[in-house]
Write an enzyme that holds these catalytic residues in place. Structure first.
Site: not given
Length: 252
Positions: A139, A152, A156
């Site tokens: 991402s 998150y 990532k």
């Protein structure tokens, strides 16, 4: 352009909807046999039906990729069914946007360690058959500090680092490893569709940050993934490709 993928065999995790589903369908469009997994049965069966309509071989299984035994069983069944695993797309995510122990554990187990484990399992198979391609789905949140994406973003980012290390280590075995980093992707029922319905001011703020003037689609991400997975990208490995309408502003 012929991507030279016809007849190859691919695994796509978390492929019942959104980006994963679009990747699986794009691969099937190229004549690739596809094994997909997800945790939700209804969406998985719908995706399976759509893939079978493409005229390729399909394997679909319910699987929580955070469970090592379940992941290994699914991958092993894919290899047994198809004979080889030529392409692996690690797409699963916990979307961990909080800062508590459970969210961190889910993010590390699903976003990072499931991809690490899947890579470890399939690379000997790829090497034995002359090579292959692995694509991690990261991402643009991994490329800069995004408020609220506490677990998150680091998970990532670690995925990008893992990809680069594996690209270097596996190059002698003709296995390429790349990352695609999507920006904000909108589709019916997806996170940004929910934000649009439930928090329009925030949605509009994000929309205004994208120079292209709109959010992306799963199909646009899938096109990039399928190209990177294909032999036409034979000299591309260790790359992190943002697919984001220039939403990410950093130079790197």
């Amino acid at each position: 352009m012929d991507l030279q993928l016809k007849g190859k065999n691919a695994v796509v995790t978390a492929a019942s909807k959104g980006i994963g589903r679009s990747i699986a369908l794009r691969l099937a469009d190229e004549g690739v046999n596809v094994a997909i997994c997800a945790r939700g049965e209804d969406a998985l069966r719908t995706a399976e039906t759509a893939l079978r309509q493409k005229g390729v071989k399909v394997l679909s299984r319910m699987c929580d990729v955070a469970q090592p035994d379940a992941l290994e069983s699914f991958l092993g069944e894919a290899r047994t069914t198809f004979g080889t695993v030529d392409v692996l797309v690690n797409n699963a995510s916990a979307f961990g946007l909080a800062d508590d122990e459970a969210t961190w554990a889910a993010s590390l187990n699903i976003d990072l360690l499931a991809s690490v484990r899947a890579t470890r399992i399939v690379t000997p198979w790829m090497a034995a058959s002359g090579g292959g391609s692995i694509v991690h789905i990261s991402s643009i949140a991994a490329l800069e500090a995004w408020g609220g994406a506490t677990a998150y973003s680091p998970a990532k980012a670690a995925l990008i680092s893992h990809s680069k290390m594996m690209a270097v280590a596996l190059a002698p075995q003709k296995i390429r490893v790349n990352v695609v980093a999507p920006g904000s992707i909108e589709f019916p029922g997806g996170m940004w569709d929910q934000v649009k319905q439930g928090n329009r001011p925030f949605y509009d703020t994000v929309l205004a940050s994208i120079p292209w003037g709109r959010l992306g689609t799963p199909e646009e991400v899938a096109d990039a993934v399928v190209f990177l997975a294909s032999p036409r990208a034979s000299w591309i490995t260790g790359v992190c490709l943002a697919v984001d309408g220039s939403q990410h502003k950093g130079n790197l």
